[in-house]
Design an enzyme around this catalytic site. Structure first.
Site, PDB file in Angstrom:
ATOM      1  N   LYS A 116       0.811  -1.221   0.000  1.00 49.99           N
ATOM      2  CA  LYS A 116       0.000   0.000   0.000  1.00 49.99           C
ATOM      3  C   LYS A 116       0.843   1.268   0.000  1.00 49.99           C
ATOM      4  CE  LYS A 116      -4.211  -2.052   1.568  1.00 49.99           C
ATOM      5  NZ  LYS A 116      -3.707  -3.392   1.614  1.00 49.99           N
ATOM      6  N   GLU A 200      -3.054   6.527   7.877  1.00 51.45           N
ATOM      7  CA  GLU A 200      -3.718   7.543   7.066  1.00 51.45           C
ATOM      8  C   GLU A 200      -4.636   8.335   7.958  1.00 51.45           C
ATOM      9  OE1 GLU A 200      -5.954   5.216   4.416  1.00 51.45           O
ATOM     10  OE2 GLU A 200      -4.373   5.036   2.921  1.00 51.45           O
ATOM     11  N   HIS A 235     -15.086  -3.666   9.089  1.00 49.90           N
ATOM     12  CA  HIS A 235     -14.346  -3.239   7.898  1.00 49.90           C
ATOM     13  C   HIS A 235     -14.508  -4.222   6.746  1.00 49.90           C
ATOM     14  CE1 HIS A 235     -12.517  -0.052  10.234  1.00 49.90           C
ATOM     15  NE2 HIS A 235     -12.182  -0.928  11.139  1.00 49.90           N
ATOM     16  N   ARG A 292      -7.334  -7.856  -8.663  1.00 54.47           N
ATOM     17  CA  ARG A 292      -8.030  -9.128  -8.924  1.00 54.47           C
ATOM     18  C   ARG A 292      -9.490  -8.816  -9.202  1.00 54.47           C
ATOM     19  NH1 ARG A 292     -10.908  -8.894  -4.156  1.00 54.47           N
ATOM     20  NH2 ARG A 292      -9.758  -7.904  -2.495  1.00 54.47           N
TER      21      ARG A 292
END
Lengths: 493, 170
Positions: A116, A200, A235, A292
């Site tokens: 990431k 973040e 999540h 994907r």
């Protein structure tokens, strides 16, 4: 085009890939573990190869066994589905070395976008807006504290190597930041083999909107519109829809363009998804790329009429895209509900076990990608998804009603499912108002319990089941009675 | 016939009396209903109660019947059977045994035979469907026996770790 493909996955997605292959005249090879000896994907493929014990590392995550299965069956390509090895760059590399086509992006693209932190850097360099956050690895508490102060609380700690809610923590202040980082890192290490975390800014009220992309090996890339995935628990997504109630044509175009830009900047090939976060001002920020086919891809197929698996196979066979951006039009509205074997009244704890009875919904505009059947033993070792129930209708309100009715006619006995919970979510005024932010479940459905209205009928049914013998079922009345059966003492059973 | 039931843990009583073919009179609480009931197939029951039709899906489960109607799920057991089961078990409300809450796989054993443990101390970790749970000692004591090893599939019927309680004064 390939003549034989191995599907390195299981359950509903393996079955879904097998279906498209069949339509295209491509022979299919399934792989299966001990738990899946009677699984639908194994039964329905043209060939099936046993690959080991139920524990994923012994079977569905075992690269050697999967490669062996492909070679022994003469498969030319491997479709990795989602989860398992689908975002494993080493697996993609290995396929290449063994002269098997990996149906997905090249290994180095998976590697870059799978990290990431690297993905954020690529996006920043090509002008795609990213969420304020750390762009470099750091494993020491002082840097963490510094970064968090710079980003501004609340911050979201995430695993660099994976998703699905693992290794994620929201931290509201500097107390406990360091402990949360260590905890997230340990969880990430256990789930993904890497404890690298980053941070973040956490947007309290945000929407998760993603764009489907498709790119060929000749540099062409298009997007296939968006999916709104804000209804989540732990999540993890449970309801997805398209179009997103938050997007207007300008925003859709801007995000679509940014997604295609992201694809080109990273050298993307095949199908993928660029995920964005939308804040309350409708500013969008890059979140990550899923390299994907995604669980929720059917809703895109419903509104565009495109078979994404078919397109994946075309691209993997080195053919150019047959679709231009202008060809992509969305019609109507589509919603998907993920039906998990879990207990919605008990923290959505998994509920494995034997499915005593299953009756799927059907009708116009109803699609159920289902990997199980009556009598199937849902294993403990894998993700508990039973099916994806998808509807398509002319308008959002009609799609909501169609989904509610489809859920009401879905019967699963033997394992607990989220069906009653999903009905209540879709019936909620906030959902019909399009008020779908990632805190939806926490805001409106904390500690949900099923209503007791309808209890009396359940009591009557219990009594009827206990009291009334089943001999006079309609079944025995309507079996084809021939004169041979109606003569004398013969009965139709 | 009279039934005393627990439906999703709520008590409900009813009487059901057969009338003519397929027709029944049902008394629940203050009200009386006419019901036409027939089997469609092994798990599907069709009802017409006071003129309104319903389809119910039913199966026998381990603790009673599992019933699903219009997307709502009901776990129904006979109050008599439930009471008998309660008496047969240790009768204690708080868990005194180390059992997994659902069918699972043992992923880690945290103690050894002979270890002293404190109440709340993690003794064994099980995982199901990618979720891990640590099971804890219900009281202070000594680990008597470990009945499962890493990789074993276990069910809620099994006691995974035998712990002898330290009684005061021992």
């Amino acid at each position: 085009m390939f003549s034989k493909i191995l599907i390195a996955n299981r359950g509903e997605i393996a079955l879904r890939v097998i279906r498209s292959c069949r339509e295209m005249g491509i022979a299919t090879v399934a792989v299966y573990s001990d738990s899946d000896i009677k699984a639908l994907h194994k039964i329905e493929a043209d060939e099936a190869v046993y690959i080991g014990l139920s524990e994923p590392s012994q079977s569905y995550l075992n690269i050697d066994k999967i490669i062996d299965a492909a070679k022994q069956t003469g498969s030319q390509a491997v479709h990795p589905g989602y989860g398992f090895l689908s975002e494993n760059a080493d697996f993609a590399d290995r396929c290449k070395r063994e002269e098997l086509v990996f149906i997905g992006p090249p290994a180095n693209v998976i590697r870059n976008l799978g990290d990431k932190i690297t993905a954020r850097q690529i996006m920043q360099e090509s002008g795609v807006p990213v969420i304020p956050g750390m762009s470099e690895e750091a494993a020491d508490p002082d840097t963490w504290i510094q970064n968090a102060d710079q980003i501004g609380y609340p911050v979201l700690i995430k695993a660099s190597a994976g998703g699905g809610g693992k290794g994620m923590r929201v931290v509201h202040s500097s107390d406990g930041l360091v402990e949360s980082c260590w905890a997230a890192s340990r969880e990430a290490e256990a789930a993904f083999g890497s404890g690298v975390i980053f941070m973040e800014k956490y947007l309290e009220k945000s929407r998760h909107v993603e764009i489907q992309i498709l790119a060929d090996s000749q540099g062409n890339a298009i997007h296939l519109l968006e999916r709104e995935c804000s209804i989540q628990r732990r999540h993890q997504k449970i309801i997805e829809e398209t179009p997103s109630p938050a997007l207007n044509p300008e925003l859709r175009n801007a995000m679509g363009k940014a997604a295609v830009q992201a694809a080109k900047a990273s050298g993307y090939v095949n199908a993928g998804t660029v995920e964005f976060i939308l804040d309350t001002d409708n500013q969008f920020y890059f979140l990550e790329v899923n390299t994907r086919l995604q669980v929720e891809h059917p809703i895109t197929e419903m509104i565009t009429g495109v078979d994404l698996v078919r397109e994946q196979l075309h691209v993997a066979a080195n053919l150019p895209l047959t679709l231009n951006q202008q060809d992509i039009e969305g019609r109507g509205h589509s919603i998907e509900c993920r039906i998990y074997a879990e207990d919605p009244e008990n923290e959505f704890f998994p509920s494995p076990g034997k499915i005593i009875f299953l009756k799927e919904p059907s009708g116009p505009g109803i699609r159920n990608d289902c990997g199980v059947y009556s009598g199937f033993e849902v294993p403990v070792e894998y993700d508990p998804i039973l099916s994806k129930l998808v509807v398509h209708a002319s308008t959002r309100e009609q799609a909501i009603q169609k989904m509610i009715q489809a859920l009401k006619s879905y019967a699963v006995l033997g394992v607990k499912t989220s069906i009653p919970f999903l009905i209540d979510v879709l019936s909620h005024h906030a959902f019909s108002e399009g008020d779908t932010y990632t805190d939806f479940i926490d805001t409106y459905f904390q500690g949900w319990k099923q209503e007791t209205k309808g209890l009396e009928i359940a009591a009557i049914v219990y009594a009827a089941h206990a009291m009334i013998p089943k001999k006079n079922t309609l079944e025995s009345d309507v079996t084809q009675l021939t004169p041979w059966q109606t003569l004398g003492n013969w009965k139709a059973y | 016939m009279e039934y005393q039931l627990n439906i999703n843990k709520e008590r409900q009583q009813l009487t059901m009396t057969p009338k003519e073919e397929g027709q029944y009179e049902i008394c629940i609480g203050e009200a009386s209903h006419n019901a036409g009931i027939e089997w469609i197939s092994e798990h599907i029951l069709h009802l017409t109660i006071d003129g309104k039709q319903s389809t119910a899906y039913v199966a026998d489960g381990p603790d009673g019947k599992i019933i699903m109607i219009d997307g709502q799920v009901w776990f129904v057991e006979d109050q008599g059977t439930a009471a008998r089961k309660q008496r047969c078990s240790s009768g204690q409300k708080t868990p005194t045994e180390v059992r997994p809450p659902m069918p699972a796989v043992v992923s880690q054993v945290l103690v050894e035979k002979g270890n002293a443990v404190k109440a709340g101390q993690g003794v064994i970790v099980v995982s199901a469907m990618k979720m891990e749970t640590t099971l804890t000692a219900p009281f202070d004591g000594i680990v008597e026996n470990i009945n499962a090893s890493v990789g074993d599939k276990v069910t809620p019927k099994q006691i995974l770790v035998d712990i002898t309680e330290n009684k005061a004064g021992e």
